[in-house]
Scaffold this active site. Structure first.
Site, PDB file in Angstrom:
ATOM      1  N   ASP A  79      53.360  97.969  82.562  1.00  8.00           N
ATOM      2  CA  ASP A  79      53.773  99.000  83.502  1.00  8.00           C
ATOM      3  C   ASP A  79      55.289  99.147  83.419  1.00  8.00           C
ATOM      4  O   ASP A  79      55.978  98.318  82.841  1.00  8.00           O
ATOM      5  CB  ASP A  79      53.290  98.723  84.922  1.00  8.00           C
ATOM      6  N   SER A  80      55.813 100.211  83.991  1.00 10.17           N
ATOM      7  CA  SER A  80      57.177 100.639  83.675  1.00 10.17           C
ATOM      8  C   SER A  80      58.268  99.946  84.478  1.00 10.17           C
ATOM      9  O   SER A  80      59.444 100.049  84.152  1.00 10.17           O
ATOM     10  CB  SER A  80      57.294 102.139  83.930  1.00 10.17           C
ATOM     11  N   GLY A  81      57.899  99.263  85.554  1.00  4.41           N
ATOM     12  CA  GLY A  81      58.891  98.766  86.500  1.00  4.41           C
ATOM     13  C   GLY A  81      59.029  99.671  87.707  1.00  4.41           C
ATOM     14  O   GLY A  81      59.729  99.340  88.663  1.00  4.41           O
ATOM     15  N   GLY A  82      58.349 100.814  87.692  1.00  5.10           N
ATOM     16  CA  GLY A  82      58.449 101.747  88.809  1.00  5.10           C
ATOM     17  C   GLY A  82      57.946 101.175  90.119  1.00  5.10           C
ATOM     18  O   GLY A  82      58.510 101.449  91.184  1.00  5.10           O
ATOM     19  N   PHE A  83      56.890 100.370  90.065  1.00 11.31           N
ATOM     20  CA  PHE A  83      56.382  99.777  91.300  1.00 11.31           C
ATOM     21  C   PHE A  83      57.408  98.841  91.920  1.00 11.31           C
ATOM     22  O   PHE A  83      57.493  98.712  93.140  1.00 11.31           O
ATOM     23  CB  PHE A  83      55.074  99.034  91.042  1.00 11.31           C
ATOM     24  N   ASP A 158      58.662 105.790  86.879  1.00 12.70           N
ATOM     25  CA  ASP A 158      58.388 106.663  88.014  1.00 12.70           C
ATOM     26  C   ASP A 158      58.950 106.049  89.280  1.00 12.70           C
ATOM     27  O   ASP A 158      59.250 104.856  89.323  1.00 12.70           O
ATOM     28  CB  ASP A 158      56.878 106.873  88.175  1.00 12.70           C
ATOM     29  N   GLN A 208      52.065 110.854  90.882  1.00 13.04           N
ATOM     30  CA  GLN A 208      52.397 110.493  92.251  1.00 13.04           C
ATOM     31  C   GLN A 208      51.908 111.597  93.209  1.00 13.04           C
ATOM     32  O   GLN A 208      51.117 112.443  92.826  1.00 13.04           O
ATOM     33  CB  GLN A 208      53.904 110.279  92.380  1.00 13.04           C
ATOM     34  N   GLY A 240      51.279 105.141  92.818  1.00 13.38           N
ATOM     35  CA  GLY A 240      51.769 105.351  94.173  1.00 13.38           C
ATOM     36  C   GLY A 240      50.936 104.613  95.192  1.00 13.38           C
ATOM     37  O   GLY A 240      49.850 104.108  94.914  1.00 13.38           O
ATOM     38  N   ASP A 287      43.791  97.993  86.637  1.00 14.41           N
ATOM     39  CA  ASP A 287      44.445  96.686  86.605  1.00 14.41           C
ATOM     40  C   ASP A 287      44.723  96.258  88.036  1.00 14.41           C
ATOM     41  O   ASP A 287      44.923  97.091  88.914  1.00 14.41           O
ATOM     42  CB  ASP A 287      45.762  96.729  85.820  1.00 14.41           C
ATOM     43  N   CYS A 325      26.327  84.246  87.872  1.00 17.86           N
ATOM     44  CA  CYS A 325      27.518  84.359  87.031  1.00 17.86           C
ATOM     45  C   CYS A 325      27.397  83.451  85.812  1.00 17.86           C
ATOM     46  O   CYS A 325      26.931  82.311  85.919  1.00 17.86           O
ATOM     47  CB  CYS A 325      28.765  83.997  87.834  1.00 17.86           C
ATOM     48  N   CYS A 327      30.080  82.569  83.883  1.00 19.05           N
ATOM     49  CA  CYS A 327      31.405  82.091  83.491  1.00 19.05           C
ATOM     50  C   CYS A 327      31.409  80.574  83.269  1.00 19.05           C
ATOM     51  O   CYS A 327      30.487  79.860  83.675  1.00 19.05           O
ATOM     52  CB  CYS A 327      32.454  82.469  84.543  1.00 19.05           C
ATOM     53  N   CYS A 330      31.117  78.508  86.590  1.00 16.75           N
ATOM     54  CA  CYS A 330      29.795  78.482  87.225  1.00 16.75           C
ATOM     55  C   CYS A 330      28.768  77.702  86.407  1.00 16.75           C
ATOM     56  O   CYS A 330      27.809  77.164  86.975  1.00 16.75           O
ATOM     57  CB  CYS A 330      29.301  79.901  87.461  1.00 16.75           C
ATOM     58  N   HIS A 356      36.581  82.192  87.138  1.00 13.46           N
ATOM     59  CA  HIS A 356      35.403  82.801  87.765  1.00 13.46           C
ATOM     60  C   HIS A 356      35.701  84.201  88.283  1.00 13.46           C
ATOM     61  O   HIS A 356      34.945  85.153  88.009  1.00 13.46           O
ATOM     62  CB  HIS A 356      34.886  81.943  88.919  1.00 13.46           C
TER      63      HIS A 356
END
Length: 397
Positions: A79-83, A158, A208, A240, A287, A325, A327, A330, A356
């Site tokens: 991700d861009s760093g915008g968050f 963004d 956005q 956003g 994500d 499950c 995994c 489990c 898990h």
């Protein structure tokens, strides 16, 4: 609007819909990359802001890129760093889903927090959360950092707002994000040509507009048709702060406008019930840090709901976390053992619980994809949501 598809990258294909686990600092906390591959993760997402600060994007470039650096064989995303503009600026940290019905103020900041980021039309000035040093991110710097990190899919820079901002500020931020998008396309094209020996990195634009239909649709129209330097976006992230009660509506507004032939990624959303909403409204990839973060607090997902392994009820429970499950955790450990290692604050607790939870969410979205292929998605959704609940009685994360 639900669909299946394939995203092709230099490090392999991603069959969609797909959940992309988050390895913020080039690691999924407490878990080996090999374990992430074994549990079915198709790709991993890392954070450009964090990797820029430590160890430095130039280090990853020298190492051969993010995948090589972290010994991950598959596709990668940054991700861009915008968050971080949001989280550093207003101090709400990792919260994306908010209540749209509360106060409106543009100088909002969380209690007992210092504003570490300041936005202007050219970019963002911010103070490092590590050592207090000052830094500057612009669209051009974000592109440079992400090109050096070398992920297969990168995002345009963004400005991520909160639902507490006024509509007027949402409009200003959206216009700023559009201007930054043009600059990202231009710099992405320049860097792609300059670094022609490197694999091509797909650039996604970020939509956005908060909870406003006209703003979301305008943003989708503006970025969906945007071209600069002969370059257009390869896909789109829906970003956003989001009003969770309106998640499906907001996503549908955007996906009605965006080009159908390009992938759509829902940024930062990963609760089981929200994944269904995203898929049925046209989302291809997701994500979220939720699965790994709650695992470290002993909270685990099961087909019957979410509960905490540290609770005393599981001290003598010698069954698997979830008997449905497959995994590693489990099939090798019991709830009683997990209760023991969490109560004893053993490091293995975080490892086993994260394996898990990540498998549960990855597998759930894989099952959605198969249900779409089989034509029974609605039945699969009804069956899951009819069973899934918190042991506290809550129906949602």
């Amino acid at each position: 609007m639900a669909r299946v598809g394939t995203i092709t990258t230099p490090h392999g294909a991603i069959q969609t819909p797909a959940f992309i686990p988050v390895g913020t600092k080039a690691t999924v906390k407490a878990v080996l990359p090999e374990a992430m591959a074994d549990l079915g993760a198709q790709a991993l997402l890392a954070n450009a802001y964090h990797l820029y600060l430590q160890p430095g994007s130039d280090v990853l470039d020298e190492a051969g890129g993010l995948a090589q650096f972290m010994n991950w064989p598959g596709p990668t995303i940054t991700d861009s760093g915008g968050f971080q503009v949001l989280s550093l600026g207003v101090g709400f940290k990792k919260v994306l889903a908010m209540d749209a019905q509360t106060f409106r103020r543009d100088d909002v900041i969380a209690d007992n927090k210092e504003r570490l980021a300041h936005v202007d039309d050219e970019g963002v000035t911010f103070k490092s959360h590590i050592d207090g040093s000052m830094h500057r991110f612009t669209p051009e710097i974000s592109m440079k950092v992400q090109h050096e990190i070398g992920a297969d899919i990168i995002f345009a820079f963004d400005e991520c707002t909160t639902l507490h901002n006024t509509r007027r500020y949402q409009e200003l931020a959206m216009d700023r994000t559009l201007a930054w998008a043009v600059r990202c396309l231009d710099e992405h094209k320049r860097l792609t040509d300059e670094r022609s020996t490197k694999p091509y990195q797909a650039l996604f634009g970020v939509i956005q507009g908060a909870q406003y239909e006209d703003l979301r649709k305008k943003a989708a129209g503006d970025l969906g048709g945007l071209e600069s330097s002969g370059q257009s976006f390869d896909g789109f992230g829906i970003g956003g702060a989001l009003d969770k009660d309106s998640l499906g509506t907001i996503v549908s507004w955007v996906n009605q406008v965006l080009p159908e032939d390009k992938p759509k990624h829902l940024l930062g959303i990963g609760a089981p019930e929200d994944l269904f909403v995203g898929v049925e409204n046209g989302i291809d990839t997701f994500d979220c840090v939720l699965a790994s973060r709650i695992a470290r607090t002993s909270a685990v997902y099961t087909m019957e709901g979410r509960f905490n392994l540290s609770n005393s009820a599981y001290k003598r429970d010698f069954t698997a976390i979830d008997d449905e499950c497959d995994c590693y955790t489990c099939t090798h450990y019991t709830r009683a053992y997990m209760h023991h290692v969490f109560r004893g604050k053993e490091i293995i607790a975080s490892t086993l619980a994260t394996i898990h939870n990540e498998r549960f969410i990855v597998r759930l979205v894989d099952q959605m994809r198969q249900a779409l292929l089989d034509g029974n998605f609605a039945d699969m959704k009804a069956d899951f949501l009819g069973r899934y609940k918190h042991r506290s009685g809550q129906s949602r994360d």
